[in-house]
Design an enzyme around this catalytic site. Sequence first.
Site, PDB file in Angstrom:
ATOM      1  CG  ASP A  65      -0.646  -1.683   0.581  1.00 24.51           C
ATOM      2  OD1 ASP A  65      -0.501  -2.374   1.630  1.00 24.51           O
ATOM      3  OD2 ASP A  65      -1.241  -1.078  -0.064  1.00 24.51           O
ATOM      4  CG  ASP A 116      -2.225  -2.539   7.769  1.00 24.83           C
ATOM      5  OD1 ASP A 116      -2.472  -1.495   7.677  1.00 24.83           O
ATOM      6  OD2 ASP A 116      -1.753  -3.140   6.825  1.00 24.83           O
ATOM      7  CD  GLU A 134      -1.530  -5.699   3.121  1.00 29.09           C
ATOM      8  OE1 GLU A 134      -2.420  -5.502   4.069  1.00 29.09           O
ATOM      9  OE2 GLU A 134      -1.682  -4.941   2.112  1.00 29.09           O
TER      10      GLU A 134
END
Length: 564
Positions: free
Chosen positions: A324, A420, A353
Amino acid sequence: MNKYAIFHQPESRYAYALSDNKLRIILRTAHEKFGSVEILYNNKYDFTKHRNTAVMTKFAETELFDYYKADFTLADVRLAYVFLISQNSKNYYYSEEGISESYDFELAYYTFFQFPCINGSDVMRVCDWTQSAVFYQIFIDRFARGNFEKDDKYINSEWNGGCDRYTFAGGDLKGITGKLDYIKSIGANALYLTPIFASDSNHKYNITDYTAVDPQFGSQSDLEELLKSARERGMRVIIDTVFNHCDQKHAFFQDVLKNGVKSRYYGWFFVDGDFPDTEKGNYAHFADCKYMPKWNTNNPETRRYLIDIALKYLNDGFDGLRLDVADELSHSFLRQLRSEVKEKYPDKILLGEVWHDNRHWLRGEQLDGVMNYKLQKILADYFGAVPIPARRAAERMNRLLLMNTEQANATALNFLDNHDTPRFFRFTGGSKDKLLCALCAVFVFPGIPCVFYGTELPLDGAGDPDCRKTFDWTFKNSDGGFLNVFKAVLALKKEGVLKGGAVKSVTAQNGMLVIVRENEHGKITAYFNTGGKSRIIECGGSVLVSINYKNNRLLNNGALVVKV
């Protein structure tokens, strides 16, 4: 000749090793015609005496440039080369000194381009299993509940209720284990799980304990059972790891709150002052979330702590990590993480990410791949309510492919949506045909396809948190015809020609976006039409996927995938 457009850079995405003895060389030019584009090459120690010649082929076009390439299988992996470009009966040489109409080969050792040596440890490797993987991403609280004996006082939402940070629906690890056969039946063979460790939110991206499975989701034994059951079905599992930040309730940050600069862990965070102030937020934190203090991954002790956690996850049976906010982690952390992970687990992957330009992380010493947000944006624009022209989509896809090496492209995590982003169904204005067409593009484009849970229904939703709705296990609104095409699209990944990062071409033809993949396993051509008019296609091969294709015509919002 437009000399200003010509560009090459050794040991970059313009010159990189495909394997221990195979090299790819790329040259950029303007949009113009040449008599020929060639490379003069040899062992760098013999280049002045003798040179071989290789013809470069044009393989990609963007809005501004053309790109030529040549691949070399080398007996001697120390290469010297100069480009020779012919136009209007004139020859031009391109070397480190720039462009000239003549070239002094006797002194070429001063100015030729070189790839000094292919060193095996520098070659970016692709994990074989990823090239057959079809990931299914699960936001755990919203997918399925399997444990009905747990303490469920925390559940404060009906299964089909609303969604925000503190709304809990009850999904858990047992729920996933119970649905593995279903997941496999629709064509997925790998899971990407959002975080599962101790946290007070439903998303678990604010972790208080990295080694304790959150009791809302189950126990360590429930996790072990999930991993075991997945392995028995030949399925891989990767876990979302949150090493950029933690929750302010984490024991180490609590120690800093108590002891300030005297805390052993003070340097593990970025605190402006002697003590952190959770009201003022005088410390680095994720986004504007003061409850998520940011780890200092420049600190060797912090790196050691987090890397040990990563190694534990992999030792426990996970097949990889999705990092992340990877672009905010220090490069020193990522290099050390990769080195230690690959030494112990060479077949496990590190995905990051990274929403923007990602070249810095994909040089073979940090990440295996990134989440392909750039592809998602292209597809959202091409299959959106007001589609961009096919030519523009093709140019952007080519620019995306040229951003990185073939290996990095092969390991990009390609998706339409995730936890997201808005559901892609929302981008299409509620068009099931467009959703299926876009999903098809994900599968024929190089990379690892990933499907967000519920796409097969299909689920709708705006951005976070509306995209995290519960899965409707009654299937009352599901569409059998839609699901059949969905499964056919996922089955594309079984085709050998769609494994790897190589692309024959991405072009616009007759108003359609056309992607061609070709290798030793055959050739697949995918046509996509969002131009408003039907287009005639004489396919001449076996049809693998057909969406709005009738009587040799590809209708608007249609896709056709053909194998020859």
